[in-house]
Design a protein around this motif. Structure first.
Motif, short mmCIF file in Angstrom:
data_model
loop_
_atom_site.label_atom_id
_atom_site.label_comp_id
_atom_site.label_asym_id
_atom_site.label_seq_id
_atom_site.Cartn_x
_atom_site.Cartn_y
_atom_site.Cartn_z
N PHE A 116 0.92 -1.41 0.02
CA PHE A 116 -0.05 -0.34 -0.02
C PHE A 116 0.79 1.35 0.23
CE2 PHE A 116 -3.88 -2.30 2.11
CZ PHE A 116 -4.50 -2.86 1.20
N SER A 117 1.98 1.02 0.93
CA SER A 117 2.72 2.79 0.55
C SER A 117 3.10 2.45 -0.21
CB SER A 117 3.40 2.98 2.19
OG SER A 117 4.48 2.99 1.78
N ALA A 118 3.65 2.09 -1.80
CA ALA A 118 4.39 1.56 -2.63
C ALA A 118 4.14 2.49 -3.36
CB ALA A 118 5.28 0.68 -3.03
N LEU A 119 2.88 1.81 -3.11
CA LEU A 119 1.07 2.13 -4.22
C LEU A 119 1.16 3.38 -4.49
CD1 LEU A 119 0.24 0.70 -7.24
CD2 LEU A 119 -1.86 0.22 -5.39
N GLY A 120 1.12 3.80 -2.47
CA GLY A 120 0.65 4.98 -2.42
C GLY A 120 1.52 6.50 -2.80
N ASN A 121 3.09 6.04 -2.46
CA ASN A 121 3.90 7.27 -3.45
C ASN A 121 4.35 7.32 -4.50
OD1 ASN A 121 4.57 7.21 -0.39
ND2 ASN A 121 6.58 5.75 -0.09
N PHE A 122 3.87 5.57 -5.45
CA PHE A 122 3.73 5.92 -6.98
C PHE A 122 2.51 6.18 -7.57
CE2 PHE A 122 2.73 4.11 -10.88
CZ PHE A 122 3.72 3.62 -11.98
N TRP A 123 2.00 6.75 -7.11
CA TRP A 123 0.57 6.96 -7.65
C TRP A 123 0.64 9.14 -7.74
CZ3 TRP A 123 -4.09 3.47 -5.58
CH2 TRP A 123 -3.96 2.44 -6.65
N ARG A 124 1.22 8.99 -6.06
CA ARG A 124 1.22 10.20 -5.85
C ARG A 124 2.22 10.83 -7.62
NH1 ARG A 124 0.35 9.01 -0.15
NH2 ARG A 124 2.13 8.50 0.05
#
Length: 325
Positions: free
Chosen positions: A290-298
């Motif tokens: 979740f953390s990695a996906l959130g960072n990539f999406w931002r």
């Protein structure tokens, strides 16, 4: 002759499972949990006797399908060879019976509290028991048991194609698929938290070679450049940002984009068989993913928030989206 309908005092889900299992096993099946110790030995003898009978039937069918005179000739010339063949058939039937009963026991554990009135399709039932008798691995027996329980609960949930794919699935491939399910959305897609598919999922236990193996196993679609796209007109019609919602192992994710824009991100996707098997998995959310996906999406200017549950008055639970993914 004793029939399932003669049983009383048993719940409807168990009665239906007993009916399906007994037809597949060729003998009245009862779960070990309700089998009395006094008849345990008798049950074992009955199982062995049934296996012997099946072996004898198999031997006779072989006699019919092959040249009867040739088999008789071999039996006369080499009776020891004929006896070894008979023993091999007996051992195969006993092992198959053992595997089937282990699978049905797992189905009993996974059985829901209520089931559909619809009967299990006869073709499906025959296919299931033909394939399940060769399942020796305990983890795979657990998976097959869950499928039987799901089909008894709601016939048509699992296709014949799923049984065929599962037949060829190794324990290692099943574990790889379980790892993939830990980061998959409920629709069978895995959002890639990076631009390089070769490395983006490695921190979460999925290398590119694992994706290839899942494709070869019939669980994942082909294609390294798939993208998920959400256009704002296809979302809600309210003013302000438009929203799309995803679900990942019990966590809801809200994506927002300004009116007139779109959301697009790279993904890989399970096949229809993969999505059917995904429903069997009960996995905790992968917070690191979740953390990695959130960072990539931002970085892609995609605003993503995850759900939180808020208990209100009288025990009512509301879902809010205030925490960044």
């Amino acid at each position: 002759m004793f029939e399932i309908k003669d049983l009383t005092g048993l719940g409807k889900p168990l009665t239906k499972l007993m009916d399906v299992a007994s037809k597949g096993l060729g003998v009245l099946w009862r779960p070990q949990a309700i089998r009395r110790e006094a008849d345990a030995r008798a049950y074992e003898i009955q199982t062995i006797a049934k296996a012997q009978a099946n072996a004898e039937v198999t031997r006779r069918n072989i006699d019919i399908d092959a040249s009867l005179s040739r088999i008789q000739e071999i039996s006369t010339v080499n009776p020891e060879l004929a006896e070894r063949a008979r023993q091999r058939l007996l051992i195969r039937e006993v092992e198959g019976q053992k595997n089937l009963e282990a699978v049905v026991e797992q189905a009993y554990v996974a059985l829901p509290l209520s089931v559909s009135e619809a009967p299990v399709n006869e073709t499906w039932r025959r296919k299931f028991f033909q394939e399940a008798e060769n399942v020796c691995d305990e983890d795979m027996q657990l998976l097959w048991g869950k499928i039987l329980a799901g089909e008894v609960s709601s016939p048509g949930t699992y296709s014949l194609r799923t049984l065929s794919v599962l037949r060829e699935l190794s324990a290692h491939e099943a574990e790889t698929f379980r790892t993939a399910c830990s980061i998959a959305m409920s629709d069978g897609s895995i959002a890639i938290p990076g631009d390089d598919l070769n490395s983006a999922l490695v921190p979460f236990g999925i290398a590119y070679g694992d994706l290839i193996r899942l494709r070869d196993a019939g669980l994942m679609t082909s294609g390294d450049s798939l993208k998920r796209t959400y256009k704002s007109p296809s979302l809600d019609d309210s003013d302000g940002p438009k929203f799309a919602f995803l679900s990942n192992n019990g966590i809801s994710i809200q994506l927002s984009v300004p009116p007139g824009g779109l959301i697009q991100f790279p993904t890989v996707l399970f096949t229809s068989v993969g999505r059917e098997l995904q429903r069997l998995m009960s996995i905790s959310p992968n917070q690191a993913y979740f953390s990695a996906l959130g960072n990539f999406w931002r970085i892609r200017s995609i605003n993503a928030k995850r759900s939180s549950e808020l208990t209100q008055s009288e025990g009512v639970v509301a879902q809010t989206f205030e925490q960044d993914l």
